[in-house]
Design an enzyme around this catalytic site. Sequence first.
Site, PDB file in Angstrom:
ATOM      1  NE  ARG A 224       4.601  -2.834  -5.772  1.00 42.15           N
ATOM      2  CZ  ARG A 224       3.462  -2.676  -6.902  1.00 42.15           C
ATOM      3  NH1 ARG A 224       2.174  -2.147  -6.989  1.00 42.15           N
ATOM      4  NH2 ARG A 224       4.111  -2.895  -7.824  1.00 42.15           N
ATOM      5  CG  HIS A 272      -2.558  -4.581  -7.738  1.00 44.66           C
ATOM      6  ND1 HIS A 272      -1.491  -4.869  -6.932  1.00 44.66           N
ATOM      7  CD2 HIS A 272      -1.967  -4.408  -8.415  1.00 44.66           C
ATOM      8  CE1 HIS A 272      -0.398  -3.937  -7.018  1.00 44.66           C
ATOM      9  NE2 HIS A 272      -0.249  -3.936  -8.478  1.00 44.66           N
TER      10      HIS A 272
HETATM   11  P1  NDP Z   1       8.919   5.934 -11.711  1.00 39.68           P
HETATM   12  O1  NDP Z   1       9.761   4.909 -10.769  1.00 39.68           O
HETATM   13  O2  NDP Z   1       8.701   5.765 -13.463  1.00 39.68           O
HETATM   14  O3  NDP Z   1       8.311   7.412 -10.891  1.00 39.68           O
HETATM   15  C1  NDP Z   1       7.883   7.513  -9.799  1.00 39.68           C
HETATM   16  C2  NDP Z   1       8.077   9.071  -9.093  1.00 39.68           C
HETATM   17  O4  NDP Z   1       7.556   9.290  -8.231  1.00 39.68           O
HETATM   18  C3  NDP Z   1       8.780  10.365 -10.427  1.00 39.68           C
HETATM   19  O5  NDP Z   1       8.000  11.137 -10.929  1.00 39.68           O
HETATM   20  C4  NDP Z   1       8.980  10.616  -8.751  1.00 39.68           C
HETATM   21  O6  NDP Z   1      10.174  11.606  -8.732  1.00 39.68           O
HETATM   22  C5  NDP Z   1       8.074  10.412  -7.619  1.00 39.68           C
HETATM   23  N1  NDP Z   1       8.822   9.660  -6.134  1.00 39.68           N
HETATM   24  C6  NDP Z   1       9.898   9.193  -6.178  1.00 39.68           C
HETATM   25  N2  NDP Z   1      10.104   9.003  -4.650  1.00 39.68           N
HETATM   26  C7  NDP Z   1       8.739  10.425  -3.985  1.00 39.68           C
HETATM   27  C8  NDP Z   1       8.987  11.281  -3.457  1.00 39.68           C
HETATM   28  N3  NDP Z   1       9.439  10.932  -1.748  1.00 39.68           N
HETATM   29  N4  NDP Z   1       8.180  12.258  -3.114  1.00 39.68           N
HETATM   30  C9  NDP Z   1       7.631  13.209  -4.142  1.00 39.68           C
HETATM   31  N5  NDP Z   1       7.557  11.839  -4.887  1.00 39.68           N
HETATM   32  C10 NDP Z   1       8.595  10.842  -5.239  1.00 39.68           C
HETATM   33  O7  NDP Z   1       7.233   5.010 -11.892  1.00 39.68           O
HETATM   34  P2  NDP Z   1       5.910   4.204 -12.814  1.00 39.68           P
HETATM   35  O8  NDP Z   1       5.474   6.344 -12.434  1.00 39.68           O
HETATM   36  O9  NDP Z   1       6.414   3.694 -13.506  1.00 39.68           O
HETATM   37  O10 NDP Z   1       5.218   4.015 -11.656  1.00 39.68           O
HETATM   38  C11 NDP Z   1       4.485   4.077 -10.357  1.00 39.68           C
HETATM   39  C12 NDP Z   1       3.552   3.281  -9.460  1.00 39.68           C
HETATM   40  O11 NDP Z   1       3.266   2.842  -9.915  1.00 39.68           O
HETATM   41  C13 NDP Z   1       5.211   2.271  -8.859  1.00 39.68           C
HETATM   42  O12 NDP Z   1       6.442   2.283  -8.723  1.00 39.68           O
HETATM   43  C14 NDP Z   1       4.064   0.626  -8.321  1.00 39.68           C
HETATM   44  O13 NDP Z   1       3.859   1.063  -7.789  1.00 39.68           O
HETATM   45  C15 NDP Z   1       2.893   1.423  -9.424  1.00 39.68           C
HETATM   46  N6  NDP Z   1       2.202   0.137  -9.698  1.00 39.68           N
HETATM   47  C16 NDP Z   1       0.364  -0.250  -9.792  1.00 39.68           C
HETATM   48  C17 NDP Z   1       0.219  -0.579 -10.698  1.00 39.68           C
HETATM   49  C18 NDP Z   1      -1.024  -1.278 -10.505  1.00 39.68           C
HETATM   50  O14 NDP Z   1      -2.214  -2.238 -11.795  1.00 39.68           O
HETATM   51  N7  NDP Z   1      -2.003  -0.836  -9.456  1.00 39.68           N
HETATM   52  C19 NDP Z   1       0.748  -1.099 -12.229  1.00 39.68           C
HETATM   53  C20 NDP Z   1       1.791  -0.558 -12.338  1.00 39.68           C
HETATM   54  C21 NDP Z   1       2.588   0.028 -11.271  1.00 39.68           C
HETATM   55  P3  NDP Z   1      11.081  12.281  -9.920  1.00 39.68           P
HETATM   56  O15 NDP Z   1      10.237  12.390 -10.805  1.00 39.68           O
HETATM   57  O16 NDP Z   1      11.420  13.272  -9.240  1.00 39.68           O
HETATM   58  O17 NDP Z   1      12.284  11.251  -9.583  1.00 39.68           O
END
Ligand code: NDP
Length: 309
Positions: A224, A272
């Site tokens: 984001r 995006h």
């Molecule tokens: P998930 O919700 O599956 O995974 C999020 C990951 O981030 C998890 O491994 C989580 O850790 C980790 N995380 C969250 N908060 C923290 C923190 N404070 N410190 C360290 N690690 C953290 O997300 P996705 O993989 O599905 O997607 C990620 C993002 O990609 C989406 O939220 C979206 O914003 C973006 N996106 C962008 C797109 C684009 O076209 N540009 C398309 C689709 C998505 P843990 O596993 O330990 O919970």
Amino acid sequence: MALVIYLNTERRQWWLEHLQSLLPGIDCRLWENAGDPGEILYAVVWRPPTGGLARFPNLRCIISVGAGIDHVLQDSLRPEHVPVIRTTGSDLTLRMREYVCLHVLRMHRRSMEIEARQQQQLWQPGITPTAAERRIGIMGLGKLGSDAAVSLAALGFSVAGWANSRHRISNVDTYAGVAEKKRFLRATEILVCMLPLTESTRGILNRDLFAQLPAGACIINVARGEHLIENDLTDAIAHGHIDYATLDVFIEEPLPADHPFWHNPRITVTPHIASMIDPESGGKEIARNLQRFINGETISDLTDADRGY
Ligand code: NDP
């Protein structure tokens, strides 16, 4: 039993017909024709207007048309007890894999410099390190991040991943939590941000983080725009500490015409498009998740609103 759709797209009518055909037992309606608010049990939304969801007193679930739910949670008037389900799917993961591998390889093989030299008709061969000698760091090991990590490792890169909790992924060095962040960053030459936007990740790509990366590191942000402090990146590039950045997401989208990122020779801007939901298959994912919700079955895309993802 009715479902309301809020989407900022000209294809709203197409989405209405698509979801209606997939959910024949549910009366699907567009936001502007929602009718009696008391009849709305489900909402399928992308960036709903603040306070909009609070209009529906009998709402049972909110479905985000995307993997992120930050656009729903930013509505401070949202009914907080209503569960939020996100939309993912194998095509979303595959597209993200393609984008991340493409841009990591581009940075690794210095393609942007070779393309620039073509403009000057400069024939200047040079050898680059092998993938095994290049250290890639993935921030976020969720559905998309863990797939990108595995794919980059399969290409031969030396891959590390960082998440909140401990993950075990073969051929990937994993780091967990704030305590291990510094060690993760110290060894990262190409950093890929794949975190969800939450209160603890907003602004995480900032001056302090850049300083912990080795000199000459590159950044890819596909998560984001609000993860990045834009001026900190421009400064770090101007000082030569960050070599190059590829950005797919921005605080303001579309990126304003006068934004300095457009003309920075060390930044690639993409609109995006890293991984967009395919309406055809995305609609099917939404219908499948909603049906599972109605049947009381487990949904892997159910999010934890308190955690923010
Ligand atoms: P998930 O919700 O599956 O995974 C999020 C990951 O981030 C998890 O491994 C989580 O850790 C980790 N995380 C969250 N908060 C923290 C923190 N404070 N410190 C360290 N690690 C953290 O997300 P996705 O993989 O599905 O997607 C990620 C993002 O990609 C989406 O939220 C979206 O914003 C973006 N996106 C962008 C797109 C684009 O076209 N540009 C398309 C689709 C998505 P843990 O596993 O330990 O919970």
